[in-house]
Design a protein around this motif. Structure first.
Motif, PDB file in Angstrom:
ATOM      1  N   LYS A   1      29.890  24.416  45.900  1.00  0.00           N
ATOM      2  CA  LYS A   1      29.892  24.013  44.508  1.00  0.00           C
ATOM      3  C   LYS A   1      30.137  25.223  43.666  1.00  0.00           C
ATOM      4  CE  LYS A   1      26.416  20.277  44.874  1.00  0.00           C
ATOM      5  NZ  LYS A   1      25.266  19.802  44.411  1.00  0.00           N
ATOM      6  N   ASP A   2      30.419  26.439  44.321  1.00  0.00           N
ATOM      7  CA  ASP A   2      31.005  27.481  43.390  1.00  0.00           C
ATOM      8  C   ASP A   2      32.162  27.284  42.570  1.00  0.00           C
ATOM      9  OD1 ASP A   2      28.805  28.676  44.855  1.00  0.00           O
ATOM     10  OD2 ASP A   2      30.022  29.807  46.327  1.00  0.00           O
ATOM     11  N   THR A   3      32.292  27.958  41.523  1.00  0.00           N
ATOM     12  CA  THR A   3      33.255  28.048  40.671  1.00  0.00           C
ATOM     13  C   THR A   3      33.915  29.223  40.638  1.00  0.00           C
ATOM     14  OG1 THR A   3      32.356  26.380  39.384  1.00  0.00           O
ATOM     15  CG2 THR A   3      34.128  27.600  38.400  1.00  0.00           C
ATOM     16  N   VAL A   4      35.472  29.412  40.842  1.00  0.00           N
ATOM     17  CA  VAL A   4      36.094  30.619  40.748  1.00  0.00           C
ATOM     18  C   VAL A   4      37.024  30.739  39.721  1.00  0.00           C
ATOM     19  CG1 VAL A   4      37.702  32.172  42.129  1.00  0.00           C
ATOM     20  CG2 VAL A   4      35.648  31.031  43.233  1.00  0.00           C
ATOM     21  N   TYR A   5      37.352  31.779  38.964  1.00  0.00           N
ATOM     22  CA  TYR A   5      38.017  31.961  37.873  1.00  0.00           C
ATOM     23  C   TYR A   5      39.080  33.033  38.418  1.00  0.00           C
ATOM     24  CZ  TYR A   5      34.999  29.461  34.802  1.00  0.00           C
ATOM     25  OH  TYR A   5      34.223  28.318  34.056  1.00  0.00           O
ATOM     26  N   ALA A   6      40.149  33.115  37.716  1.00  0.00           N
ATOM     27  CA  ALA A   6      41.220  33.682  37.969  1.00  0.00           C
ATOM     28  C   ALA A   6      41.789  34.650  36.671  1.00  0.00           C
ATOM     29  CB  ALA A   6      42.296  33.283  38.840  1.00  0.00           C
ATOM     30  N   SER A   7      42.364  35.992  36.656  1.00  0.00           N
ATOM     31  CA  SER A   7      42.582  36.671  35.258  1.00  0.00           C
ATOM     32  C   SER A   7      43.748  37.834  35.847  1.00  0.00           C
ATOM     33  CB  SER A   7      41.269  37.287  34.818  1.00  0.00           C
ATOM     34  OG  SER A   7      41.891  37.868  33.609  1.00  0.00           O
ATOM     35  N   TRP A   8      44.729  37.886  35.214  1.00  0.00           N
ATOM     36  CA  TRP A   8      45.566  38.968  35.513  1.00  0.00           C
ATOM     37  C   TRP A   8      44.948  40.126  34.840  1.00  0.00           C
ATOM     38  CZ3 TRP A   8      49.280  39.177  38.516  1.00  0.00           C
ATOM     39  CH2 TRP A   8      50.135  38.180  38.614  1.00  0.00           C
ATOM     40  N   ILE A   9      44.978  41.213  35.687  1.00  0.00           N
ATOM     41  CA  ILE A   9      44.551  42.417  34.949  1.00  0.00           C
ATOM     42  C   ILE A   9      45.283  43.718  35.353  1.00  0.00           C
ATOM     43  CG2 ILE A   9      41.829  41.893  35.278  1.00  0.00           C
ATOM     44  CD1 ILE A   9      41.897  43.950  37.466  1.00  0.00           C
ATOM     45  N   PRO A  10      45.417  44.738  34.313  1.00  0.00           N
ATOM     46  CA  PRO A  10      46.492  45.871  34.760  1.00  0.00           C
ATOM     47  C   PRO A  10      45.938  46.442  36.007  1.00  0.00           C
ATOM     48  CG  PRO A  10      45.663  45.948  32.372  1.00  0.00           C
ATOM     49  CD  PRO A  10      44.820  44.794  33.262  1.00  0.00           C
ATOM     50  N   TRP A  11      46.918  47.055  36.673  1.00  0.00           N
ATOM     51  CA  TRP A  11      46.659  47.847  38.004  1.00  0.00           C
ATOM     52  C   TRP A  11      47.505  48.982  37.860  1.00  0.00           C
ATOM     53  CZ3 TRP A  11      42.921  45.704  40.619  1.00  0.00           C
ATOM     54  CH2 TRP A  11      42.728  46.547  42.088  1.00  0.00           C
ATOM     55  N   THR A  12      47.162  50.007  38.792  1.00  0.00           N
ATOM     56  CA  THR A  12      47.811  51.425  38.866  1.00  0.00           C
ATOM     57  C   THR A  12      48.517  51.711  40.011  1.00  0.00           C
ATOM     58  OG1 THR A  12      45.599  52.334  39.539  1.00  0.00           O
ATOM     59  CG2 THR A  12      46.228  52.146  37.093  1.00  0.00           C
ATOM     60  N   ASN A  13      49.221  52.426  40.183  1.00  0.00           N
ATOM     61  CA  ASN A  13      50.168  52.973  41.715  1.00  0.00           C
ATOM     62  C   ASN A  13      49.232  53.552  42.316  1.00  0.00           C
ATOM     63  OD1 ASN A  13      52.460  52.252  40.700  1.00  0.00           O
ATOM     64  ND2 ASN A  13      53.257  54.148  40.814  1.00  0.00           N
ATOM     65  N   ASP A  14      47.936  54.259  41.989  1.00  0.00           N
ATOM     66  CA  ASP A  14      47.020  54.860  42.888  1.00  0.00           C
ATOM     67  C   ASP A  14      46.255  53.908  43.465  1.00  0.00           C
ATOM     68  OD1 ASP A  14      45.702  54.599  40.831  1.00  0.00           O
ATOM     69  OD2 ASP A  14      44.842  56.626  41.027  1.00  0.00           O
ATOM     70  N   ARG A  15      46.032  52.724  42.922  1.00  0.00           N
ATOM     71  CA  ARG A  15      45.265  51.634  43.398  1.00  0.00           C
ATOM     72  C   ARG A  15      45.897  50.554  44.245  1.00  0.00           C
ATOM     73  NH1 ARG A  15      39.854  52.928  42.604  1.00  0.00           N
ATOM     74  NH2 ARG A  15      39.902  54.672  41.086  1.00  0.00           N
ATOM     75  N   LEU A  16      47.222  50.549  44.547  1.00  0.00           N
ATOM     76  CA  LEU A  16      47.939  49.726  45.060  1.00  0.00           C
ATOM     77  C   LEU A  16      47.478  49.587  46.678  1.00  0.00           C
ATOM     78  CD1 LEU A  16      51.363  49.813  43.792  1.00  0.00           C
ATOM     79  CD2 LEU A  16      49.919  47.985  43.728  1.00  0.00           C
ATOM     80  N   SER A  17      46.805  50.445  47.176  1.00  0.00           N
ATOM     81  CA  SER A  17      46.378  50.430  48.658  1.00  0.00           C
ATOM     82  C   SER A  17      45.117  49.891  48.793  1.00  0.00           C
ATOM     83  CB  SER A  17      46.755  51.851  48.923  1.00  0.00           C
ATOM     84  OG  SER A  17      45.822  52.665  48.619  1.00  0.00           O
ATOM     85  N   LEU A  18      44.266  49.779  47.565  1.00  0.00           N
ATOM     86  CA  LEU A  18      42.771  49.470  47.584  1.00  0.00           C
ATOM     87  C   LEU A  18      42.786  47.979  47.067  1.00  0.00           C
ATOM     88  CD1 LEU A  18      41.623  52.619  46.549  1.00  0.00           C
ATOM     89  CD2 LEU A  18      41.575  51.987  48.544  1.00  0.00           C
ATOM     90  N   PHE A  19      41.439  47.491  47.423  1.00  0.00           N
ATOM     91  CA  PHE A  19      40.947  46.231  46.791  1.00  0.00           C
ATOM     92  C   PHE A  19      42.052  44.981  47.160  1.00  0.00           C
ATOM     93  CE2 PHE A  19      39.116  49.751  44.484  1.00  0.00           C
ATOM     94  CZ  PHE A  19      37.855  49.629  44.797  1.00  0.00           C
ATOM     95  N   SER A  20      42.897  45.015  48.040  1.00  0.00           N
ATOM     96  CA  SER A  20      43.837  43.855  48.192  1.00  0.00           C
ATOM     97  C   SER A  20      42.996  42.713  48.682  1.00  0.00           C
ATOM     98  CB  SER A  20      45.020  44.186  49.021  1.00  0.00           C
ATOM     99  OG  SER A  20      45.748  42.989  49.399  1.00  0.00           O
ATOM    100  N   GLY A  21      43.320  41.395  48.282  1.00  0.00           N
ATOM    101  CA  GLY A  21      42.645  40.454  48.889  1.00  0.00           C
ATOM    102  C   GLY A  21      43.109  40.102  50.280  1.00  0.00           C
ATOM    103  N   TYR A  22      44.020  40.612  50.650  1.00  0.00           N
ATOM    104  CA  TYR A  22      44.730  40.485  52.169  1.00  0.00           C
ATOM    105  C   TYR A  22      44.574  41.565  52.663  1.00  0.00           C
ATOM    106  CZ  TYR A  22      48.460  40.817  49.079  1.00  0.00           C
ATOM    107  OH  TYR A  22      49.519  41.235  47.884  1.00  0.00           O
ATOM    108  N   GLY A  23      44.062  42.864  52.135  1.00  0.00           N
ATOM    109  CA  GLY A  23      44.051  44.015  52.957  1.00  0.00           C
ATOM    110  C   GLY A  23      45.280  44.678  53.163  1.00  0.00           C
ATOM    111  N   ALA A  24      46.180  44.385  52.397  1.00  0.00           N
ATOM    112  CA  ALA A  24      47.613  45.258  52.479  1.00  0.00           C
ATOM    113  C   ALA A  24      47.473  46.231  51.473  1.00  0.00           C
ATOM    114  CB  ALA A  24      48.554  44.141  52.419  1.00  0.00           C
ATOM    115  N   GLY A  25      48.638  47.284  51.685  1.00  0.00           N
ATOM    116  CA  GLY A  25      48.958  48.107  50.542  1.00  0.00           C
ATOM    117  C   GLY A  25      49.739  49.206  51.284  1.00  0.00           C
ATOM    118  N   ILE A  26      50.230  50.226  50.176  1.00  0.00           N
ATOM    119  CA  ILE A  26      51.135  51.013  50.487  1.00  0.00           C
ATOM    120  C   ILE A  26      50.895  52.383  50.259  1.00  0.00           C
ATOM    121  CG2 ILE A  26      53.250  49.545  50.291  1.00  0.00           C
ATOM    122  CD1 ILE A  26      53.468  50.264  47.265  1.00  0.00           C
TER     123      ILE A  26
END
Length: 758
Positions: A245-270
């Motif tokens: 019964k969980d409710t999930v919300y979604a939102s766009w947020i700013p990201w940064t280059n040095d964070r592109l390799s972290l916190f990915s929902g599918y574990g991908a990065g550069i």
């Protein structure tokens, strides 16, 4: 009906280029991308001018925003390219992975579990080891790891292969790896995700879409080809976990280059987003243009770099690539050439390029009308009104609180600190005055988690900070904590919380018996009552509470000082000194008189540690409540040779602590100490010496040196013109007569000791 599976690497340059080419060839009537379906609505924003990568879709649970995941995008993310194509062509766009409401559940793993390959090391411990399946292909091709192999094989081709051949090659490689028994991946979570993906494709087919393009991670591509034989098993797998019964919300947020390799929902990065962006924007003369950028960075830093450096670096990089049997240059060869030619072997200069170019400091922006929680909306509204922007690199603001915009900025920063959002850090101002503040601002994407996590407190920054303070005030039973909170809410101008805190403090002060808690709270409260009006706060009630706290301290302190050991006596020494300093700031004659009466009780009270009695005697001397003659008498009794040397040294330590400069310039105090030390027998002096060394070791080095120089002079003549006003003439004349007699006895010479016979 045709289903085209396009296997990609997330954030892959070559993958993005080939996806765009293939979509333009296929002209599908629906595009399906890997990702949870909760992001469908947000994907419709891709391609809008105000949504500028790098950005990320944040998915979070309604009841616990801290439980979240992120799906970052950059211009060259294949999913971003596919979404932009679908929106531009006005065809349906859907995300087909496992729903986030399921993947965020604690009983469902969010990343593939790894089978444990047991390795016995020298410590006989066992460790799980994961072997990337692509490493097998990388090893065959002579590459050190799978990332460099994939980069060379599929991402760095510059369109040499046709798009159709590209994705066919990816499919062949991934099929072979999935059929191999050499991988040690646990496929359980992947199988569940792939069941959802296949079911989403079937759903599109049932809706009569006849030309379906699917963009997914390369590993999943072979599993999405066969849709008929495993339909029943997919439905069974989905039914097993699709209960929440969980409710999930979604939102766009700013990201940064040095964070592109972290916190990915599918574990991908550069690893090198700046280099990848350069490749994306420069398909021709990519390497020469990159080396020219590097030279520009060096020149901006004052490092001599000529065009010859650029050409020689390019030649060396090409030579390295040829030696390694590669048909195109990679970043590794360019870096080696830059290090050798431009940096002259200095790796610290290459680190500058890594920071400025290879990674970069780019930060994205999101439109104002994207779905957000009310607290996000209020935060962005505040930023706009105060002319503030989110930056990935630190930026310092010097605020003058007499200017309204600077005052409002300061208020926002303090409120965010209350909410534990460390975007702005208060630093010491370069200028003096209570109207100046210096703040350093550095935004990190995960701060948005904390902001959203506080959304249950209120819809605005002010209301959320107010509720946070009020909640903490209800939970604490310590006045010190309340005083700390009060010092926080005043610069944050949470006027409603000020009243709540004062009422709570009044309540606690009426029942508190913890003298230590009261004494610890007093300095902050006095400072607020004295200087809090910089922000024009009404603190009349606080002043009444402070007076009441002083009264309770004066009544309870003599008893609290009774029977303390050395550790706790040192603690109360600091508290007594702190309260004494606070009273001098408070500037109330009646309150100060009551304090001195309390100290007079303590200085004569039995069972009080010598450190505290020495301290109180010194404070009374400084306040001229005790005359030098009275102090001399008390010192003679406290420092008698009939007492234990440790007690004697504790008294003198309490008397002298923090008095280095005063001992140098106050000749009367100097003479009191000098006469006592000079009167000690050799045996008693040696027994007391270790404790005296401890007492004098607390002085600064410069103070100890000046005290040593002054000790060579012996006693100091005291002029009657310098006598304190509260000494009676007879007492002063008696003191002067003693000094003159001593000077006569030593014959006017500088003598460092005075014996009892003298």
């Amino acid at each position: 009906m045709q289903v085209h599976i396009l296997g990609i690497r997330h954030h892959g340059i070559g993958s993005a280029r080939q996806v765009l080419k293939r979509l333009e060839q296929l002209k599908p009537d629906i595009v399906l991308v890997e990702g949870p379906p909760e992001m469908d609505e947000l994907l419709s924003f891709v391609g809008l001018p105000d949504l500028k990568p790098p950005v990320a879709i944040m998915l979070y649970k309604e009841e616990n925003p801290g439980q979240s995941c992120f799906y970052p995008f950059i211009d060259f993310s294949p999913e971003w390219v596919a979404a932009a194509y679908a929106n531009r062509e006005r065809i349906p766009l859907r995300a087909i992975d496992m729903p986030a409401k399921l993947s965020l559940r604690s009983d469902v793993p969010t990343t593939p579990e790894l089978k444990k390959e047991i390795i016995e090391d020298k410590s006989s411990e066992i460790s799980p080891v994961f072997v990337d399946p692509l490493n097998h292909l990388a090893a065959i091709a002579g590459f050190p790891d799978s990332e460099s192999w994939w980069e060379y094989q599929f991402e760095n081709t510059n369109g040499a292969n046709t798009a159709e051949n590209h994705f066919e090659a990816v499919m062949i490689a991934m099929t072979a790896l999935r059929e191999s028994e050499e991988t040690n991946m646990d496929h359980s979570i992947n199988e569940i995700r792939e069941s959802f993906m296949r079911q989403s494709i079937r759903q599109a087919q049932s809706e009569l879409f006849i030309n379906i393009a699917v963009i997914c991670g390369a590993w999943h591509a072979p599993a999405l080809v066969e849709l008929k034989s495993n339909e029943s098993s997919d439905l069974q797998s989905i039914r097993k976990i699709q209960k929440t019964k969980d409710t999930v919300y979604a939102s766009w947020i700013p990201w940064t280059n040095d964070r592109l390799s972290l916190f990915s929902g599918y574990g991908a990065g550069i690893i090198s987003p700046g280099w990848s962006m350069h490749q994306w924007e420069n398909s021709d003369n990519t390497e020469i243009r990159w080396l020219s950028k590097v030279a520009g960075v060096f020149r901006a830093e004052g490092i001599d770099t000529s065009s010859a450096h650029v050409l020689e670096s390019y030649k060396l990089a090409m030579a390295l690539s040829n030696i390694r049997g590669r048909s195109s240059l990679m970043l590794s060869e360019l870096n080696e050439a830059i290090l050798t030619v431009m940096c002259m072997g200095e790796s610290i200069q290459l680190e500058l390029i890594r920071k400025e170019l290879i990674v970069g400091n780019l930060m994205g922006t999101v439109p104002d009308d994207t779905p957000k929680v009310p607290l996000q909306v209020d935060f962005e509204k505040e930023l706009k009104s105060l002319k503030l922007k989110l930056h990935a690199i630190p930026k310092t603001y010097e605020l003058d609180l007499r200017r309204q915009i600077d005052l409002d900025r300061s208020i926002l920063f303090h409120r965010l600190s209350i909410l534990s959002i460390p975007w702005a850090s208060l630093i010491k101002s370069r200028t003096k005055g209570t109207f100046k503040e210096s703040w350093t601002l550095t935004w990190q994407p995960e701060m948005m988690i904390k902001l959203i996590d506080k959304s249950f407190l209120g819809n605005t920054i002010e209301s959320s900070a107010t509720q946070e303070i009020n909640q903490q005030s209800r939970e604490t039973t310590h006045i010190k904590t309340i005083s700390n909170l009060l010092g926080i809410v005043i610069p944050a101008e949470l006027n409603g919380s000020i009243d709540v805190l004062l009422n709570r403090m009044d309540e606690l002060s009426s029942i508190s018996t913890d003298i230590r808690d009261l004494m610890e709270a007093i300095p902050d409260l006095v400072y607020i009552t004295r200087y809090g009006n910089v922000r024009k706060s009404d603190l009349t009630t606080l002043d009444l509470i402070v007076q009441r706290l002083f009264t309770r301290i004066f009544i309870g302190l003599p008893t609290a000082c009774y029977g303390l050991d050395e550790t706790n006596s040192n603690l109360f020494f600091e508290l007594i000194s702190s309260v004494n300093h606070s009273l001098r700031i408070y500037e109330s004659a009646d309150t100060m008189n009551s304090w001195h009466e309390t100290l007079l009780i303590i200085v004569d009270k039995d069972g009080v540690h010598d450190i505290i009695q020495g301290c109180t005697c010194r404070l009374l001397l400084d306040a001229e409540i005790l005359s030098h003659a009275e102090t001399s008498t008390r010192m003679s009794l406290a420092l008698s040779t009939s007492r234990d040397p440790q007690h004697v040294a504790s008294w003198i330590e309490g008397f002298l602590r923090g008095s280095g400069m005063i001992l140098i310039y106050d000749h009367r105090l100097w003479n009191l100490v000098y006469i006592w030390i000079s009167s000690l027998s050799a045996e008693f002096f040696m027994a007391t010496l270790p404790y005296l060394k401890r007492a004098f070791s607390r002085f600064q080095f410069g103070e100890r040196r000046q005290i040593g120089e002054k000790a060579k002079q012996g006693l100091i003549n005291i002029s009657i013109d310098n006598r304190p006003d509260n000494l009676e003439n007879q007492q002063m004349e008696k003191v002067i007569k003693i000094w003159e007699t001593m000077q006569t006895l030593i014959g006017g010479t500088k003598k460092t000791t005075i014996t009892s016979e003298n």
